[in-house]
Design a protein around this motif. Structure first.
Motif, short mmCIF file in Angstrom:
data_model
loop_
_atom_site.label_atom_id
_atom_site.label_comp_id
_atom_site.label_asym_id
_atom_site.label_seq_id
_atom_site.Cartn_x
_atom_site.Cartn_y
_atom_site.Cartn_z
N ASP A 27 0.83 -1.20 0.00
CA ASP A 27 0.00 0.00 0.00
C ASP A 27 0.87 1.26 0.00
O ASP A 27 0.57 2.23 -0.70
CB ASP A 27 -0.94 0.02 1.21
N THR A 30 2.26 1.68 -3.58
CA THR A 30 1.30 2.12 -4.59
C THR A 30 0.61 3.43 -4.23
O THR A 30 0.46 4.30 -5.08
CB THR A 30 0.23 1.04 -4.86
N ASN A 31 0.21 3.61 -2.98
CA ASN A 31 -0.55 4.80 -2.59
C ASN A 31 0.31 6.00 -2.27
O ASN A 31 -0.07 7.14 -2.54
CB ASN A 31 -1.45 4.49 -1.39
N LYS A 33 3.68 6.18 -3.14
CA LYS A 33 4.83 6.20 -4.05
C LYS A 33 6.15 6.02 -3.31
O LYS A 33 7.16 6.63 -3.64
CB LYS A 33 4.83 7.47 -4.89
N SER A 50 6.68 0.87 -7.61
CA SER A 50 5.45 0.75 -8.39
C SER A 50 5.77 0.54 -9.86
O SER A 50 6.86 0.88 -10.34
CB SER A 50 4.59 2.00 -8.22
#
Length: 105
Positions: A27, A30-31, A33, A50
Motif C-alpha cells: 500500500d 502504490t498509494n 509512491k 510501483s
C-alpha cells in the motif's frame, strides 16, 4: 547532483518483516509512491517500486538525453521525488518570464 532533501528516502526492512506486513508495504508503494528496500537473509537487497516508477525509470534510462521522452520521464521522476529538481531552474515561471521579450531587464 541530486539534492537528497528533495527526494523521498526509501523504507528499509527485513525479509521477515516485509512478509509479515506485505499488504501495508505494498500500500505504501502504490498509494504513497514509496520505495521499499528489503534486506534478505543472504544480505542482498531488493527494491519494491510501483509499475509507474519502473516504467518511468526505464524510459529515462533508454531515451536519448536530448529527446522529449527523456524530458517527460525526468519531469515524472522529479514529481515522484525520485530525482531532485534542477537547481538551475528552481523557479520555472521566472525562467520562462525571463525569456519573454516583453520582460527584458
Amino acid at each position: 547532483m541530486i539534492n537528497m532533501e528533495a527526494c523521498t528516502m526509501p523504507i528499509t526492512t527485513t525479509q521477515t518483516d516485509f512478509r509479515s506486513h506485505l499488504k501495508a508495504y505494498l500500500d505504501q508503494v502504490t498509494n504513497e509512491k514509496q520505495t521499499v528496500l528489503v534486506t534478505r537473509s543472504n544480505q542482498r537487497t531488493v527494491a519494491v517500486i510501483s509499475q509507474e516508477q519502473l516504467t518511468t525509470l526505464l524510459t529515462a534510462v533508454s531515451a536519448n538525453k536530448d529527446s522529449l521522452a527523456y524530458a517527460v520521464a525526468r519531469d515524472k521522476l522529479i514529481d515522484m521525488q525520485l530525482l531532485a529538481n534542477d537547481p538551475a531552474v528552481d523557479n520555472p515561471q521566472a525562467y520562462w518570464e525571463r525569456l519573454n521579450p516583453t520582460n527584458k531587464q
